[in-house]
Design a protein around this motif. Structure first.
Motif, PDB file in Angstrom:
ATOM      1  N   GLY A   1     -21.664  30.724 -24.552  1.00  0.00           N
ATOM      2  CA  GLY A   1     -22.023  30.559 -25.959  1.00  0.00           C
ATOM      3  C   GLY A   1     -23.038  29.455 -26.112  1.00  0.00           C
ATOM      4  N   ARG A   2     -23.476  29.237 -27.336  1.00  0.00           N
ATOM      5  CA  ARG A   2     -24.536  28.245 -27.531  1.00  0.00           C
ATOM      6  C   ARG A   2     -24.034  26.851 -27.212  1.00  0.00           C
ATOM      7  NH1 ARG A   2     -28.872  28.015 -32.143  1.00  0.00           N
ATOM      8  NH2 ARG A   2     -29.668  29.548 -30.707  1.00  0.00           N
ATOM      9  N   GLU A   3     -22.836  26.533 -27.696  1.00  0.00           N
ATOM     10  CA  GLU A   3     -22.309  25.171 -27.524  1.00  0.00           C
ATOM     11  C   GLU A   3     -22.131  24.834 -26.052  1.00  0.00           C
ATOM     12  OE1 GLU A   3     -18.677  24.846 -29.816  1.00  0.00           O
ATOM     13  OE2 GLU A   3     -18.401  22.870 -28.902  1.00  0.00           O
ATOM     14  N   GLY A   4     -21.525  25.777 -25.323  1.00  0.00           N
ATOM     15  CA  GLY A   4     -21.260  25.532 -23.913  1.00  0.00           C
ATOM     16  C   GLY A   4     -22.536  25.426 -23.111  1.00  0.00           C
ATOM     17  N   PHE A   5     -23.504  26.310 -23.423  1.00  0.00           N
ATOM     18  CA  PHE A   5     -24.768  26.301 -22.690  1.00  0.00           C
ATOM     19  C   PHE A   5     -25.487  24.974 -22.911  1.00  0.00           C
ATOM     20  CE2 PHE A   5     -27.477  29.188 -20.362  1.00  0.00           C
ATOM     21  CZ  PHE A   5     -28.703  28.561 -20.415  1.00  0.00           C
ATOM     22  N   ASP A   6     -25.492  24.508 -24.166  1.00  0.00           N
ATOM     23  CA  ASP A   6     -26.169  23.229 -24.433  1.00  0.00           C
ATOM     24  C   ASP A   6     -25.467  22.093 -23.719  1.00  0.00           C
ATOM     25  OD1 ASP A   6     -26.900  24.107 -27.879  1.00  0.00           O
ATOM     26  OD2 ASP A   6     -28.065  24.363 -26.036  1.00  0.00           O
ATOM     27  N   ALA A   7     -24.126  22.173 -23.633  1.00  0.00           N
ATOM     28  CA  ALA A   7     -23.397  21.096 -22.965  1.00  0.00           C
ATOM     29  C   ALA A   7     -23.640  21.118 -21.462  1.00  0.00           C
ATOM     30  CB  ALA A   7     -21.903  21.240 -23.250  1.00  0.00           C
ATOM     31  N   LEU A   8     -23.746  22.322 -20.877  1.00  0.00           N
ATOM     32  CA  LEU A   8     -23.897  22.404 -19.418  1.00  0.00           C
ATOM     33  C   LEU A   8     -25.348  22.394 -18.972  1.00  0.00           C
ATOM     34  CD1 LEU A   8     -21.423  24.954 -17.859  1.00  0.00           C
ATOM     35  CD2 LEU A   8     -21.514  22.530 -17.553  1.00  0.00           C
TER      36      LEU A   8
END
Lengths: 233, 382
Positions: free
Chosen positions: B314-321
């Motif tokens: 998802g967007r949140e996870g991708f930005d975090a990783l």
């Protein structure tokens, strides 16, 4: 105006429907041939075929072929006895579940036997059978009764008369006993594959409740020998 | 139409030309698809497609949790643990060998379709790192922390968060088994108070925090948080190298199926364990690496066709990783398939008489599509 024309239409249409409607069986014209699924029969060159086989080949070119049922498979791993057993285990048409239970049972048998095999000393290793299919077939053969009982009414009383069984009936009885035994006499939390694999291994060694049931039937038939002449076929 | 024996010989001829003489042991002519090299550090492209053996004591010490269930059953039946050396794992090992530990931790994300071997690649890397003496923080499946939780306690540390005592205590127990000697060496840097009468002083070994978490299950999640914090702060010193291995990292940024007592849904950051793990997976520390796996199988509210990092995180996870090194894992190549098939035959796992024929092998390859999991499931009843 609508009612008379609807009635007339129904009467005319009903005329060309077949007299018996096939339900759960299919009714083909006798000219239809059975489908041939085995790959080996198509790979044989023309010279090796006998006269009848050549005739069959020629017929196949002209006659129509019946639709292959979904249970008929060209896989090298398919086994008609296993398919029959899976169908008998099936409830409300859930073939997916029945097939997965069957494959889990075979895997469970294999695992138990392989563990025993690896732990056994060298001289005993040959005696341990690890092939689940061999175990399944042998267990079913061991469970088949030789003689059965049937009810015959004579003079107002019903007698249990010993009677020979056909091959199909023997196979059916063996499978039915196994499945009923596994469904009824197990703990609520035991899974079917585990219980089935246990019963199959016991039947393979000629032990267990199903073999006992077969022996009880044989004893009853032996006890009722006097009534054997009541049978007229 | 090659006979089974012939196929092995041609493979042997092809394999032996690239294999140095001391690889194939002379005493026992084990088949070509085995290798006697059981140290992952020495695995190279020569060993690609071959199976190496992990001694059973090492399996118990290094993998108290983390191996897939079917693989554990296989270890029990065959009495040995054989892992295939595959290209994604070799790639990852090369990166780890060449990584500079003074730089911030690099994140690796192993992704691929269902059943292609992501968890086994992760286990291979974990084995390598534990052999090299790294401190391994292995979370077997992050999805287990966001679903099916029977007890949710309100955290005493932070009123908004929720604790999961059972999951935390199980993880602490397994962590203790795999990293005994590190827990004695690492010392706490702060005083931690667990309750009115219990506290851990500064300078005590980390093992005490773990014991505290195991003894008082109510504070197990806080104990996990303390352990993670201490390890992260001390990793840059260089006394130990840290590997954070998370399987199913997409669980940290998805949704949960848990509900609070007023039936409102719980989002992942309200769980203490997930919150602390998210801090661990950020690349603001140095002295190690972060290797993660995406997994659709245990995931919540994700379609079964999703396997790419973008879809699963998802967007949140991708930005975090983001930024991470993606490592795709594919189905078996023909050589790897031969190797797996040969291993099953050798271990007598394929018992059906037709399974030994060329037809049977072709059928297995077709039906499984060279997918490792499908092959394993198909070969089960055969």
């Amino acid at each position: 105006m609508a009612a008379p024309s609807a009635a007339g239409l129904g009467w005319r249409l009903r005329a060309w429907l077949p007299r018996i409607m096939p339900v759960r069986w299919n009714r083909y014209n006798p000219s239809y041939l059975e489908p041939e699924v085995k790959k080996e029969s198509y790979q044989k060159p023309l010279e090796e075929l006998t006269e009848e086989e050549r005739e069959q080949r020629e017929l196949k070119a002209v006659r129509p072929i019946k639709a292959a049922p979904p249970t008929l498979s060209s896989s090298v791993f398919s086994d008609p006895m296993i398919s029959k057993f899976t169908n008998m285990m099936m409830k409300s048409g859930n073939k997916v579940l029945a097939r997965s239970l069957m494959s889990q049972t075979l895997e469970a048998i294999k695992r138990k036997q392989l563990e025993k095999y690896h732990k056994a000393p060298e001289n005993e290793k040959e005696t341990i059978e690890c092939n689940p299919y061999v175990i399944f077939h042998q267990a079913l053969k061991n469970c088949q009764p030789i003689i059965g009982l049937t009810n015959i009414t004579k003079g107002g009383k019903t007698y249990q008369v010993p009677v020979p069984l056909t091959d199909n009936r023997k196979r059916f009885l063996a499978m039915k006993w196994l499945i009923t035994e596994c469904r009824e006499n197990k703990h609520r939390r035991t899974m079917m594959p585990e219980k089935l694999s246990q019963e199959l291994l016991l039947a393979f060694n000629n032990e267990g409740p199903v073999i006992k049931k077969k022996h009880v039937l044989h004893k009853m038939a032996e006890a009722n020998r006097a009534y054997a002449h009541f049978r007229w076929w | 139409q090659l006979d089974h024996g012939c196929a092995l010989h041609t493979a042997a001829r092809g394999g032996l030309s690239s294999v140095s003489p001391q690889e194939v042991p002379a005493e026992r002519p084990r088949a070509v698809f085995h290798t006697s090299e059981s140290d992952p550090a020495k695995h190279t492209e020569q060993h690609e497609g071959r199976l190496y053996d992990i001694p059973l004591e090492e399996v118990k010490a290094v993998f108290p949790h983390g191996l897939p269930y079917r693989f554990q059953q296989q270890i029990k039946t065959f009495n040995e643990a054989r892992v295939m050396v595959r290209r994604p794992a070799l790639e990852l090992l090369a990166y780890l060998k060449g990584s500079n530990l003074a730089h911030p931790a690099v994140r690796y994300v192993i992704y691929g379709e269902r059943g292609t071997g992501k968890t086994m690649t992760l286990c291979h890397v974990v084995h390598y790192c534990s052999r090299q003496g790294w401190l391994v923080l292995h979370i077997p499946d992050a999805h287990l922390w966001v679903k099916n939780c029977k007890e949710l306690l309100q955290s005493s540390y932070n009123k908004d968060r929720l604790d999961q005592p059972l999951q935390a205590s199980v993880w602490l127990k397994n962590f203790k088994t795999s990293n005994e000697h590190f827990l004695r060496e690492i010392k706490t840097q702060k005083k931690y108070t667990w309750g009115k009468r219990e506290s851990t002083e500064e300078g005590r070994p980390l093992g005490e925090v773990v014991e505290q978490g195991l003894a008082r299950v109510r504070s197990a999640s806080d104990a996990v948080g303390v352990v993670l914090r201490e390890i992260k702060q001390q990793s840059h010193r260089g006394s130990f190298r840290l590997l954070v291995a998370v399987d199913g990292v997409n669980a940290l940024w998805g949704r949960t199926t848990l509900r609070k007592e007023d039936k409102s849904p719980v989002s992942p950051e309200e769980l203490t364990l997930v919150h602390n793990l998210r801090k661990m997976v950020r690349n603001d520390w140095s002295g190690g690496a972060i290797v993660t796996t995406l997994s659709q199988t245990g995931s919540l509210f994700q379609p079964s066709s999703a396997y790419t990092p973008h879809k699963l995180l998802g967007r949140e996870g991708f930005d975090a990783l983001d930024p991470f090194v993606p490592i795709p894992v594919a189905n078996y190549s023909p050589r790897e398939f031969e190797s797996c098939y040969g291993y099953y035959l050798e271990r007598k796992w394929l018992q059906h008489e037709k399974a030994h024929t060329e037809d049977g092998k072709a059928e297995l390859q077709f039906l499984s599509g060279s997918n490792p999991r499908q092959l394993d499931r198909l070969a089960g009843p055969l």
